[in-house]
Enzyme design. Structure first.
Site, PDB file in Angstrom:
ATOM      1  N   ALA A   1       0.832  -1.214   0.000  1.00  0.00           N
ATOM      2  CA  ALA A   1       0.000   0.000   0.000  1.00  0.00           C
ATOM      3  C   ALA A   1       0.864   1.261   0.000  1.00  0.00           C
ATOM      4  CB  ALA A   1      -0.908   0.007   1.229  1.00  0.00           C
ATOM      5  N   PRO A   2       0.435   2.310  -0.681  1.00  0.00           N
ATOM      6  CA  PRO A   2      -0.843   2.465  -1.389  1.00  0.00           C
ATOM      7  C   PRO A   2      -0.867   1.895  -2.804  1.00  0.00           C
ATOM      8  CG  PRO A   2       0.362   4.525  -1.425  1.00  0.00           C
ATOM      9  CD  PRO A   2       1.184   3.579  -0.604  1.00  0.00           C
ATOM     10  N   GLY A   3       0.208   1.315  -3.275  1.00  0.00           N
ATOM     11  CA  GLY A   3       0.127   0.615  -4.551  1.00  0.00           C
ATOM     12  C   GLY A   3       0.863   1.250  -5.718  1.00  0.00           C
TER      13      GLY A   3
ATOM     14  N   LYS B   1       4.009   1.219  -6.596  1.00  0.00           N
ATOM     15  CA  LYS B   1       4.968   0.340  -7.281  1.00  0.00           C
ATOM     16  C   LYS B   1       4.243  -0.840  -7.924  1.00  0.00           C
ATOM     17  CE  LYS B   1       8.752   2.026  -4.565  1.00  0.00           C
ATOM     18  NZ  LYS B   1       7.878   2.832  -3.670  1.00  0.00           N
TER      19      LYS B   1
ATOM     20  N   GLU C   1      -0.591  -6.408   2.033  1.00  0.00           N
ATOM     21  CA  GLU C   1      -0.632  -5.256   2.942  1.00  0.00           C
ATOM     22  C   GLU C   1      -1.434  -5.642   4.183  1.00  0.00           C
ATOM     23  OE1 GLU C   1       0.748  -2.033   3.119  1.00  0.00           O
ATOM     24  OE2 GLU C   1      -0.280  -2.172   5.050  1.00  0.00           O
TER      25      GLU C   1
ATOM     26  N   ASP D   1       9.340  -3.189  -0.408  1.00  0.00           N
ATOM     27  CA  ASP D   1       9.404  -1.732  -0.286  1.00  0.00           C
ATOM     28  C   ASP D   1       9.038  -1.448   1.168  1.00  0.00           C
ATOM     29  OD1 ASP D   1       9.731   0.871  -1.238  1.00  0.00           O
ATOM     30  OD2 ASP D   1       7.576   1.086  -1.605  1.00  0.00           O
TER      31      ASP D   1
ATOM     32  N   CYS E   1      12.478   4.619   1.534  1.00  0.00           N
ATOM     33  CA  CYS E   1      12.560   6.035   1.137  1.00  0.00           C
ATOM     34  C   CYS E   1      13.175   6.865   2.268  1.00  0.00           C
ATOM     35  CB  CYS E   1      11.211   6.574   0.701  1.00  0.00           C
ATOM     36  SG  CYS E   1       9.907   6.349   1.895  1.00  0.00           S
TER      37      CYS E   1
END
Ligand code: SAM
Length: 440
Positions: free
Chosen positions: A231-233, A235, A252, A301, A355
């Site tokens: 989430a939120p999607g 990638k 998720e 991620d 990130c």
């Protein structure tokens, strides 16, 4: 195996009519006629000042001046100036064929990764075919005056978007991909698109560095892919732009974020892909045990400090709480990476990304997991991604650009374990760390 996945997952559901778009980055514009024109909205967004959290900034100063050396003051300046932030526009190959590409080009956007004429026409062909097959649609009423304009930060550091040599000069070692993203040298923002029943969104706004983990994953048609923290999607959507996997499992565990993920998938993918794209609700730390060796490609991620948004924690208390969480994150991240390495088949690859600029959540996590996973082998993303794209992104360490290096003791760790995109004036993409590991 398949059945097990099916029982533990749920199909993506139709979007409720009241759905509001959450898929754009912070501060992106909503197209909402009832709340004033797009132009009004643009002005409001540009005026809005955001207060940073000094506790978080102090922590960053302390840690990143050590880890990034002379790159930190300029990265800091970018993080503290949201008006300088750039946005990428990733086109949706499943939506109606539109004149958006022409609008983007006329506004000075350029393709990332650079497209050759041949690959561009292949993409258009695929897009047109996809659209007629999947969905009826029309162009939205998007024109250049809908775009917000902010003054450029530093012209000297911007990529030369007019240079035609870039088309052939920077060829990624990737198959012809239908992934299409456009970037601008200045902080220009497209308005985000609100959900309209029966329509697929035409593009997704994103930090262009978010595409790098997807490029590193090298998804091919027919692959079985796991997006462990989905989430939120964003990638997941990028994966579906780049190839047509046999299966994309989007996992998720957080129910609210899973809802958001489902809505993103429904806004960008035609229903005919529902059997290939499934949503799962597991704790990713244990996914690898239940689906051992099943996937060709796994993306982790990971939940991370998210430097951009944590810097703008709304209260000091929230900032301090986040800094406490930050200390705990590497344990969870390592567990997710171990789980991913169990879920991937022999010969398959795992991409780990975050990130944040923090080495504790990046290089150190990869190194910890590699130490207890003898079957895991690091792959070099420097030559494959950092070198060809160094015109667009600032990677650390970056000897070619003559940057002052971080502490020598940190260098071997830095360059071997993954590549780090550091936001810089004029190319504000990142933070984004990525590492690719193959299971031998
Ligand atoms: C950085 S975000 C992922 C962003 C997403 N990949 C994208 O591109 O839109 C990390 C996600 O991991 C989820 N997460 C947190 N703990 C997790 C766990 N134990 N297993 C799997 N996912 C988890 C968070 O809820 C969050 O949605």
């Amino acid at each position: 195996m398949w059945r097990k996945i099916w029982f533990e997952t749920k199909r993506i559901r139709p979007i409720p009519l009241s759905f509001k778009c959450h898929t754009a980055p912070d501060g992106a514009l909503q197209q909402n006629k009832q709340k004033g024109s797009v132009k009004d909205k643009v002005r409001k967004t540009i005026k809005k000042q955001r207060a940073f959290c000094s506790a978080v900034l102090n922590h960053f100063d302390h840690q990143y001046s050590e880890e990034l050396g002379d790159l930190w003051p300029s990265a800091r300046a970018v993080l503290l100036d949201p008006q300088s932030w750039q946005y990428g526009v990733m086109l949706n190959r499943f939506s109606a064929v539109t004149d958006i590409t022409q609008i983007l080009l006329s506004l000075g956007f350029s393709s990332l990764p650079p497209q050759t004429d041949a690959s561009a026409s292949l993409c258009y062909g695929a897009s047109a075919a996809s659209n007629s097959k999947y969905e009826e649609g029309q162009d939205t009423l998007l024109s250049p005056h809908h775009i917000s304009k902010c003054p450029p930060e530093d012209f000297s550091l911007q990529p030369d978007t007019t240079s035609q040599d870039s088309l052939s000069e920077f060829t990624l070692s990737l198959p012809h991909s239908s992934l299409r993203c456009y970037i601008h040298p200045h902080p220009q923002r497209f308005p985000s698109q609100a959900h309209r029943p029966g329509w697929l969104k035409q593009y997704y706004l994103l930090n262009a560095a978010s595409l790098l983990p997807v490029l590193a994953l090298q998804v091919r048609d027919g692959d079985k892919v796991l997006d462990l923290c989905s989430a939120p999607g964003g990638k997941a959507i990028a994966i579906m732009q780049s190839a047509t996997p046999a299966l994309l499992c989007c996992n998720e565990p957080d129910p609210h974020r899973r809802d958001w993920l489902s809505k993103t998938l429904e806004s960008f993918l035609p229903r005919s892909l529902n059997s290939r794209v499934i949503v799962s609700a597991q704790d990713g730390q244990f996914f690898g045990h239940s689906e051992a060796g099943f996937y060709d490609k796994v993306l982790v991620d990971a939940p991370c400090s998210n430097d951009r948004s944590w810097l703008y924690s709304s209260t000091r208390h929230q900032g301090e709480q986040r800094l406490k969480d930050r200390a705990r994150l590497p344990v969870l991240q390592a567990q997710l990476l171990r789980s991913a390495l169990s879920a991937v088949r022999r010969g398959g690859v795992v991409v780990y990304s975050t990130c944040t600029l923090s080495m504790f959540e990046n290089h150190a996590v990869v190194e910890t997991v590699l130490n207890d996973f003898p079957e895991a082998e690091l792959e070099d993303l420097w030559e494959e991604i950092a070198v060809p794209l160094s015109k667009y992104f600032t990677f650390s360490p970056h000897p070619a650009c003559g940057q002052t290096q971080p502490k020598p003791s940190l260098l071997p760790l830095n360059s071997r374990l993954g590549i780090l995109v550091v936001p810089q004036p004029g190319r504000t993409w990142g933070p984004m760390f990525l590492s690719r590991i193959r299971r031998k």
